[in-house]
Design an enzyme around this catalytic site. Structure first.
Site, PDB file in Angstrom:
ATOM      1  CG  ASP A  15      -5.474   6.698  -1.737  1.00 32.08           C
ATOM      2  OD1 ASP A  15      -5.643   7.922  -1.826  1.00 32.08           O
ATOM      3  OD2 ASP A  15      -6.239   5.870  -2.255  1.00 32.08           O
ATOM      4  NE  ARG A  95      -0.729  -4.127  -7.381  1.00 30.43           N
ATOM      5  CZ  ARG A  95      -0.111  -3.057  -7.842  1.00 30.43           C
ATOM      6  NH1 ARG A  95       1.201  -3.088  -8.070  1.00 30.43           N
ATOM      7  NH2 ARG A  95      -0.764  -1.947  -8.069  1.00 30.43           N
ATOM      8  CG  ASP A 124      -3.906  -3.958  -7.197  1.00 25.08           C
ATOM      9  OD1 ASP A 124      -3.677  -4.899  -7.974  1.00 25.08           O
ATOM     10  OD2 ASP A 124      -3.552  -2.785  -7.422  1.00 25.08           O
ATOM     11  CB  SER A 180      -5.162   6.155 -10.394  1.00 28.02           C
ATOM     12  OG  SER A 180      -5.851   5.086 -10.999  1.00 28.02           O
TER      13      SER A 180
END
Length: 412
Positions: A15, A95, A124, A180
């Protein structure tokens, strides 16, 4: 004129590799890649070469592990944060640190925007952008997955893989691991793919290869292991007598906990954006640390201070999960938490056995536990007169008696 600069949160996966190239073409901009080393281990190998080859003008690969452990994990564990009773917030807490560093790089480089590869369905995107809003509201955010032109060009992974091959971007996407992952110092998470079926058994023997940080509990040693954690003001500062930095504490506990199959969680959680999602987590060191910290508090923290702090756990955990780390309300709660931890010092002994973390002793020089007062035998201190409990009970029962009397009269 100099080109616009965009700082991209870059992992080197399919990505963000495609996004890097797409941003450069679409915005005719200079792309500065940024990767935070927060404990991904070998996932960082070859990133610099790949980013530059893909079109980045430069790449920052910053070792943030010490800051992550000291300024993010430790304060969160002092707050006993646990989202929906199970999740130790491993992805959530990373994050704000990543976004904070992105903002710092953007300012240093004179960039006008930051970009990320988070999807429009996940948490996120919110965490990155709320952090940017709190720290640098003048910097804009580009979220390609929320842009119609990007989604039209890449409706699926096949189109992304074809785009990567066309532009000579190495890809490793395959069906061998149809899920993932996100790894850092605190945990590793697994989601999507076959895990989207909540009936799918992620703990089955056939799925053992999925796990990274821990063995299956049934494969853990048959012999229990005892460990001791030393705390100072709410932070673990030593394991088995060896003084350690916050980073070393996490690395040590991850290794020990993983060996004993500790810290696996499989849950369906409520995302901030409104949907439920299924996640599988490995948090071996964090599980040990969380348990030890609570046991240390049980001996050294005042009852009402503990209950007040505990009443804020759900709120604090939601703030972290939803991306409000730099919000004033989180900072206010943290100030209370810090005050509550001033006497949380001493040693906790734990027994680790096949996925279980079992208390095996706790001691402290500032213990609030007095065996002479708590004893069922004669109290040598005379600090507690059992007869006093009569008036205590009568006073607490008064409102219950009055309420009961009102109800009984209403029935007549």
């Amino acid at each position: 004129m100099a080109k616009e600069k965009i700082v991209l949160a870059y992992s080197g996966g399919l990505d963000t590799s495609v996004i890097l190239k797409w941003l450069k073409e679409t915005y005719d901009a200079e792309i500065i890649a940024f990767t935070a080393d927060i404990g991904q281990k070998d996932e960082l190998d070859g990133l610099e070469e790949k980013a530059l080859k893909t079109g980045a003008s430069k790449i920052y690969i910053d070792d943030l592990r010490d800051e992550f452990a000291k300024d993010f994990i430790n304060p969160m564990f002092q707050a006993a944060a646990l989202y929906e009773g199970q999740y130790l917030l491993g992805t959530s807490i990373a994050r704000p640190l990543i976004a904070k560093r992105m903002v710092e790089i953007a300012r240093a480089e004179g960039a006008t925007a930051i970009a990320h590869g988070a999807t429009g369905k996940g948490n996120d995107q919110v965490r990155f952008e709320l952090t940017a809003a709190a720290l640098a509201p003048e910097i804009s955010v580009i979220a390609p997955w929320r842009l119609e032109e990007f989604r039209e060009q890449f409706p699926g992974r096949a189109e992304m893989i074809a785009y990567a091959e066309k532009h000579g971007i190495p890809v490793t996407a395959s069906a061998a691991k149809p899920y993932s992952t996100d790894r850092n110092l605190l945990h590793i998470s697994f989601e999507s793919g076959m895990l989207e079926d909540p009936w799918f058994d992620a703990a089955a023997d056939s799925n053992k290869d999925m796990y990274v940080l821990s063995v299956a509990p049934e494969d853990a040693p048959d012999q229990a292991e005892y460990i001791e954690l030393e705390f100072e003001k709410g932070d673990c500062v030593a394991v088995n007598g060896a003084k350690l930095t916050p980073l070393q504490v996490m690395e040590t506990l991850n290794e020990i906990g993983g060996k004993h199959g500790i810290g696996r969680v499989d849950m369906v959680e409520n995302r901030f954006v409104g949907m439920k999602s299924r996640g599988v987590y490995e948090t071996p060191g964090g599980t040990i640390l969380f348990t030890a910290h609570r046991k240390m508090e049980s001996l050294t923290m005042d009852r009402d201070v503990m209950h007040l702090r505990d009443s804020l756990i759900s709120k604090y955990a939601s703030l972290v999960y939803n991306g409000f780390w730099f919000a004033p309300e989180r900072l206010a709660i943290q100030a209370l938490v810090t005050e509550s931890q001033k006497n949380v010092s001493g040693t906790v002994r734990l027994k680790l056995y096949k996925g279980n973390v079992i208390g095996a002793g706790v001691k402290s020089l500032v213990s609030l536990y007095n065996p002479d007062i708590a004893t069922m035998e004669a109290d040598p201190t005379k600090a507690y007169d059992q007869g006093d409990a009569t008036g205590f009970i009568h006073l607490n029962a008064l409102r219950l008696k009055v309420s009961s009397g009102v109800e009984q009269n209403a029935k007549k």
